[in-house]
Write an enzyme that holds these catalytic residues in place. Structure first.
Site, short mmCIF file in Angstrom:
data_model
loop_
_atom_site.label_atom_id
_atom_site.label_comp_id
_atom_site.label_asym_id
_atom_site.label_seq_id
_atom_site.Cartn_x
_atom_site.Cartn_y
_atom_site.Cartn_z
N MET A 299 -101.17 -22.26 21.01
CA MET A 299 -99.57 -22.81 21.29
C MET A 299 -98.98 -21.99 22.53
O MET A 299 -98.45 -22.80 23.67
CB MET A 299 -98.82 -22.60 20.21
CG MET A 299 -98.95 -23.40 18.92
SD MET A 299 -99.27 -25.17 19.32
CE MET A 299 -97.55 -25.84 19.17
N ASP B 175 -99.33 -10.88 25.44
CA ASP B 175 -99.87 -10.83 24.25
C ASP B 175 -100.37 -9.44 23.99
O ASP B 175 -99.88 -8.56 24.75
CB ASP B 175 -101.37 -11.69 24.23
CG ASP B 175 -101.87 -12.02 22.76
OD1 ASP B 175 -101.69 -11.23 21.94
OD2 ASP B 175 -102.04 -13.48 22.54
N VAL C 202 -96.14 -16.61 18.08
CA VAL C 202 -96.98 -15.98 17.47
C VAL C 202 -97.50 -16.43 16.04
O VAL C 202 -96.59 -17.61 15.70
CB VAL C 202 -96.69 -14.52 17.24
CG1 VAL C 202 -96.36 -13.87 18.57
CG2 VAL C 202 -95.37 -14.39 16.53
N LYS D 206 -92.67 -12.27 13.82
CA LYS D 206 -91.99 -12.81 14.61
C LYS D 206 -90.44 -11.90 14.80
O LYS D 206 -89.97 -11.96 16.18
CB LYS D 206 -91.56 -14.10 13.79
CG LYS D 206 -92.58 -15.34 13.93
CD LYS D 206 -92.08 -16.53 13.33
CE LYS D 206 -93.21 -17.61 13.33
NZ LYS D 206 -93.53 -17.98 14.48
N SER E 113 -93.02 -23.71 12.87
CA SER E 113 -93.15 -25.23 12.53
C SER E 113 -92.64 -25.23 10.98
O SER E 113 -92.24 -26.26 10.47
CB SER E 113 -94.58 -25.61 12.58
OG SER E 113 -95.10 -24.75 11.61
N HIS F 257 -89.81 -26.48 18.40
CA HIS F 257 -91.40 -26.69 17.68
C HIS F 257 -92.03 -27.56 18.70
O HIS F 257 -91.77 -28.60 18.70
CB HIS F 257 -90.95 -27.23 16.35
CG HIS F 257 -91.90 -27.38 15.65
ND1 HIS F 257 -92.08 -28.58 14.58
CD2 HIS F 257 -93.11 -27.08 15.62
CE1 HIS F 257 -93.32 -28.58 14.11
NE2 HIS F 257 -93.94 -27.93 14.92
#
Length: 714
Positions: free
Chosen positions: A327, A346, A403, A410, A432, A453
């Site tokens: 994503m 990351d 993430v 999060k 989501s 989203h």
């Protein structure tokens, strides 16, 4: 003469017709056009002897947009006869133009789509500006229609059946250079003056111009349906097409009929055949569904229907993306594609570099196909900066967290990112399912926090669901909306609840399919009927893609969150099947090597043979119609619940979001339009039957019962 088509004869006796529909940003084939064209053709015929030729061009940015959809959506079965004769009238005007006996040139100064391209096809010479904003094609099929202004008849006679079908049945569009190669246009021009000069020169050199199909001895390129090679293609074409449409979309099938039947008769008879099929489609329900959603409602959304008013348009310049997985890598790609600087972070630089490599792979494909230069690719990639350090978020006006679906993780990463970004940066989560209001507790400024989203794969999926938390400010929502438009995605706006709109409805789809398997219904029946209903993929196949371990993870998180609120997650028959697949059979899905399907190396996936023995029962089979309705009805009912609870605030967001976000059957025009076209009262009756047979989740919500009682649609 009307102002809609300006008629100017120059010193060389060349008439320039400039189409300029009053009070419209684009030219369309409405009543004003029809009157103006009738008067214009009459005058051309009357003055024919003093004319050297005709050039048709447009005063608008585009050449001509096509049929008037405001008119087309209103045509009912009762209007069929009048409509049929009106369409024949439009065709007769173009036919008189091409049989004028004088050279007619289309000077294509902008996009010529649908009816606009049909006008160009009726000209003897087509010259287009060599500009990437110019598009040529017949996209009617995407709205459930066929090209009804002679497009089917002339394209088949110009290119032959096999080469014309992609433009007709798939709505394939071409830029000027590709159109020249394909033989759609004859010349390219550098600018408007060059285009008009080339048009005049061609008229002077070709005083006796004729269309190929009006020249003695003309044969359709590639042969007629009776030619052996074409007959061979046509023997398999209908079944290939049916496999694609699953019988849900009448337009591609009618296009093929009109093309094949029209290729076997003379030009005028072919025009009648095309008009009959066009009338049938225009008066049919599927075209109404598709025009309503893919044209009117989509335009309402893109015009900012759900954007808070009173805020100046904003431009995102630097975005920080947390998490460089599938994503995050996709979000970085679409942001850089819009010219935005991206910091892709990351836990390690190596992981962040891997995320950037995703963009490199996509761009290398474009370079190898000649769609992009190596310089452009390098400039694109230079916008993405891989990082393992929050300090690199300095100067970011937007942070997007992408993430794993874990609340603590999060919270940790967003709080750290907020400290380094610009003080007024918008902070977004690409969750989501997890409620945004809860996630916002991790940041200092909850009013700047919002949900964005995205759908996977991000580079292909057109939708972004924007989720407004309890404390999200209007300004934050407006800025998030502008960013989504900036990256050329379609934004729908929803209010905060667990699963929001798309994940909730998507969950009902997968759960219903899995529940049927648990009841003993054949897996093949479930998957086939879902596709026949118009879903792109069956519920079992998509569950494998998403992975049942992720579904289970989301469920466990929901159970935990609801327990904290003193609530319980309602039981569902699907849960037991998922637990068995995970714990007993160790088959979590595609990524783990197998789920409901087997994924043999280098071969097509197929249903896991063991499903028969472990789940299916001969006595449990239900009708095909019940399988299909359970799949479509449960999603429509859940959408009504979202509207009732205020998660959704517009019908357009519901319809467009259901198709673009979760692949709801496109022929219906979306989940709420599915109810409208079924008939609200009939839908309620059928839902009540399904509730008696299969469970109370099918009970119609109060809002639906209220609409049925009042005789209203959504």
């Amino acid at each position: 003469m009307t102002d809609a088509i300006r008629y100017h004869k120059d010193q060389d006796n060349i008439v320039v017709l400039t189409i300029d529909m009053p009070g419209q940003s684009a030219n369309t084939m409405n009543a004003v056009y029809r009157e103006a064209m009738a008067a214009t053709v009459d005058r051309l015929e009357a003055e024919k002897d003093s004319i050297a030729g005709v050039i048709i061009t447009s005063a608008k940015k585009t050449f001509f947009a096509g049929g008037d959809l405001n008119e087309l959506i209103k045509v009912t079965k009762a209007d069929a006869s009048n409509f049929y004769h009106m369409v024949l009238g439009i065709k007769a005007q173009l036919r008189r133009l091409e049989l004028l006996g004088k050279p007619v040139v289309a000077a294509i100064n902008g996009a010529a789509l649908g009816g606009g391209w049909e006008i160009c096809l009726a000209c003897h010479q087509r010259i287009a500006l060599d500009n990437s904003s110019v598009q040529i094609g017949l996209p009617e099929v995407t709205l459930g229609l066929l090209p009804g202004g002679g497009g089917v008849v002339r394209m088949v006679r110009l290119l032959g059946l096999e080469k014309a079908l992609p433009y007709l049945a798939e709505g394939k569009k071409a830029r000027p250079d590709a159109a020249l190669k394909a033989g759609l246009i004859h010349q390219l021009a550098t600018d408007k003056d060059d285009m008009m000069a080339k048009a005049r020169a061609w008229i002077n050199a070709n005083p006796d111009a004729k269309q190929p199909w009006d020249t003695p001895g003309y044969k359709i390129p590639g042969g007629t349906p009776a030619s052996p090679n074409v007959a061979q293609m046509l023997a398999i074409a209908p079944s290939v097409l049916r496999d694609k449409t699953k019988g849900c979309f009448p337009a591609p099938e009618k296009i093929m009929c009109a093309a094949v039947e029209g290729a076997q008769v003379d030009f005028d008879t072919a025009q009648l055949i095309e008009t009959r099929y066009f009338t049938e489609l225009t008066t049919g329900q599927v075209a109404k569904n598709m025009i309503g959603t893919f044209w009117f409602q989509l335009n309402e959304i893109n015009a900012g229907g759900s954007r808070p008013k009173g805020f100046a348009p904003s431009v995102t310049r630097r975005v920080g993306v947390l998490g460089a997985g599938m994503m995050g890598a996709g979000i970085a790609y679409v942001s850089a594609a819009a010219g935005i600087e991206v910091v892709l972070k990351d836990v390690s630089l190596q992981a962040a570099e891997k995320g950037k490599a995703y963009s490199a792979t996509l761009l290398d494909k474009k370079v190898s196909r000649g769609h992009m230069s190596a310089e452009k690719r390098d400039a694109f990639l230079a916008l993405i900066k891989p990082s393992d350090n929050e300090a690199d978020f300095a100067g970011c006006d937007l942070i997007i967290e992408a993430v794993f679906e874990d609340r603590e993780l999060k919270a940790k990463v967003t709080a750290a990112a907020e400290q380094h970004a610009l003080s007024d940066a918008v902070i977004a989560s690409n969750t989501s399912t997890l409620p945004i209001t809860g996630l916002a507790k991790a940041v200092a400024k909850a009013e700047k926090f919002i949900g964005l989203h995205f759908f996977s794969p991000v580079d292909k999926m057109p939708l972004v669901e924007i989720i407004r938390g309890e404390h999200t400010s209007d300004e934050t929502l407006a800025r998030a909306f502008d960013y989504v438009m900036q990256i050329k995605k379609t934004p729908i706006v929803v209010n905060d609840r667990r699963g929001f709109f798309t994940s909730r409805v998507f969950g009902t789809f997968t759960n219903e399919g899995i529940a049927m398997l648990g009841e003993g219904v054949s897996a093949a029946l479930i998957e086939n009927e879902a596709r026949k209903a118009g879903m792109p993929v069956g519920p079992l196949a998509i569950s494998d893609e998403v992975s049942m371990s992720l579904m289970n993870h989301v469920r466990q998180q929901s159970i935990k969150d609801l327990a904290a609120e003193g609530k319980q997650l309602p039981e569902h028959k699907a849960f037991a099947v998922i637990d068995m697949m995970l714990n007993e059979y160790k088959r979590p899905g595609k990524a783990a090597g197998g789920g409901f399907y087997e994924y043999p190396q280098g071969a097509k996936k197929h249903l896991w043979p063991e499903l028969k023995a472990r789940f299916e029962q001969a006595s449990a089979q239900i009708s095909q119609q019940d399988v299909r309705d359970r799949i479509l009805f449960i999603q429509a009912i859940e959408t009504v619940r979202c509207l009732e609870e205020g998660v959704l605030t517009s019908v357009a967001d519901a319809n467009v979001g259901s198709i673009f976000g979760i692949g709801f059957a496109a022929w219906t025009g979306g989940t709420l339009q599915f109810i409208n076209q079924y008939g609200v009262q009939d839908f309620v009756a059928r839902a009540e039957y399904l509730a008696q047979q299969y469970g109370e989740r099918f009970n119609p919500p109060a809002l639906l019962l209220d609409k049925a009682a009042k005789g209203e649609a959504f």
